[in-house]
Design a protein around this motif. Structure first.
Motif, PDB file in Angstrom:
ATOM      1  N   ASP A 172       0.839  -1.191   0.000  1.00 63.69           N
ATOM      2  CA  ASP A 172       0.000   0.000   0.000  1.00 63.69           C
ATOM      3  C   ASP A 172       0.880   1.250   0.000  1.00 63.69           C
ATOM      4  OD1 ASP A 172       1.023  -0.129   2.539  1.00 63.69           O
ATOM      5  OD2 ASP A 172      -0.899  -0.411   3.561  1.00 63.69           O
ATOM      6  N   GLU A 229       0.714   1.880  -3.877  1.00 69.44           N
ATOM      7  CA  GLU A 229      -0.705   1.824  -4.229  1.00 69.44           C
ATOM      8  C   GLU A 229      -1.138   3.097  -4.961  1.00 69.44           C
ATOM      9  OE1 GLU A 229      -4.831   0.419  -2.095  1.00 69.44           O
ATOM     10  OE2 GLU A 229      -3.435   1.630  -0.913  1.00 69.44           O
ATOM     11  N   ARG A 285      -0.035   2.711  -8.555  1.00 65.06           N
ATOM     12  CA  ARG A 285      -0.883   1.745  -9.276  1.00 65.06           C
ATOM     13  C   ARG A 285      -2.251   2.343  -9.579  1.00 65.06           C
ATOM     14  NH1 ARG A 285       0.911  -1.682  -5.098  1.00 65.06           N
ATOM     15  NH2 ARG A 285      -1.220  -1.747  -4.267  1.00 65.06           N
ATOM     16  N   ASN A 286      -2.831   3.031  -8.604  1.00 62.77           N
ATOM     17  CA  ASN A 286      -4.149   3.631  -8.807  1.00 62.77           C
ATOM     18  C   ASN A 286      -4.107   4.728  -9.868  1.00 62.77           C
ATOM     19  OD1 ASN A 286      -5.264   1.954  -6.872  1.00 62.77           O
ATOM     20  ND2 ASN A 286      -5.205   3.481  -5.235  1.00 62.77           N
ATOM     21  N   GLY A 292      -5.140  -2.256 -11.365  1.00 64.26           N
ATOM     22  CA  GLY A 292      -5.747  -2.830 -10.169  1.00 64.26           C
ATOM     23  C   GLY A 292      -6.295  -4.207 -10.423  1.00 64.26           C
TER      24      GLY A 292
END
Length: 226
Positions: free
Chosen positions: A170, A174, A177-178, A183
């Motif tokens: 995270d 994260e 990635r977001n 995802g």
């Protein structure tokens, strides 16, 4: 300027791809690409190649300890409050000493302003749990990848970031990635997110992943808009 990250399962070969890419760029494009940054390398011991930690290696050849298992720690005694990932103790001071300067591009020399313009490529291997214990590292990477701010007198429009990002961690990993739209539902390149793309390394594609990245860089070099 777009940023490109690789992700994938542990030991799938992301860092190997990065090392091959750096070697290729330095040999093939010394006049048009200036490469900065760092990559990580596993450290093993014994005939069974038991992994005992990771080293950090900068593009200009400096090397230091990123992490070690407790029984294999060397140098000054580690702080009992040092960050840990599983059984590994993270050498945060050594990481910041090497990583921070390597991903910070300076062009303060007057002669450099009149040199033939080069594309600055910053290698970040990787954005993972160990590296993200550093608040300074997080801030720099966010500015490079997630924002449009200037970093150390050089516009992000002049910098192409190539990195690796943990698939499941995270925090900053994260966020990246977001931002790329990578995802559980949609993996790979998100067509409407052209400034930040993520490619998943698999056993099937890893042998030609360097070629894919070079192809993207050559398109930028051909346009000359950096």
């Amino acid at each position: 300027m777009p940023s490109l990250f690789l992700t994938g399962k542990p030991r799938i070969g992301k860092s190997t791809i990065i090392r091959k890419l750096v070697k290729y760029l330095q040999a093939t494009y010394p006049e048009t690409i200036s490469t900065h940054g760092f990559y990580t390398s596993e450290v093993s011991d014994g005939p069974n190649k038991f992994r005992i930690g990771f080293d950090i290696i900068t593009i200009d050849g400096q090397k230091g300890v990123l992490s070690r298992k407790k029984d294999y720690w060397t140098g000054s005694p580690f702080d009992n409050n040092a960050p840990r990932v599983g059984g590994y103790i993270v050498n945060l001071k050594e990481f910041e000493r090497l990583a921070i300067p390597s991903i910070t591009v300076h062009h303060n020399n007057e002669e450099e302003k009149f040199e033939k313009k080069k594309l600055d490529v910053i290698i970040i291997d990787e954005v993972g749990k160990m590296e993200c214990f550093s608040n300074e590292f997080n801030e720099i990477v966010r500015n490079l990848v997630l924002k449009n701010n200037n970093v150390n007198n050089k516009s992000n429009d002049d910098i192409y970031v190539i990195g690796t990002v943990a698939m499941k961690h995270d925090g900053l990993a994260e966020e990246i990635r977001n931002k790329a739209g990578f995802g559980k539902i949609s993996k790979g390149i998100k067509e409407d997110n052209k400034n930040l793309v993520i490619l998943e390394v698999t056993y099937e594609n890893r042998d030609y992943m360097v070629d894919n990245i070079v192809f993207e860089l050559e398109k930028i070099l051909d346009k000359g808009n950096f």
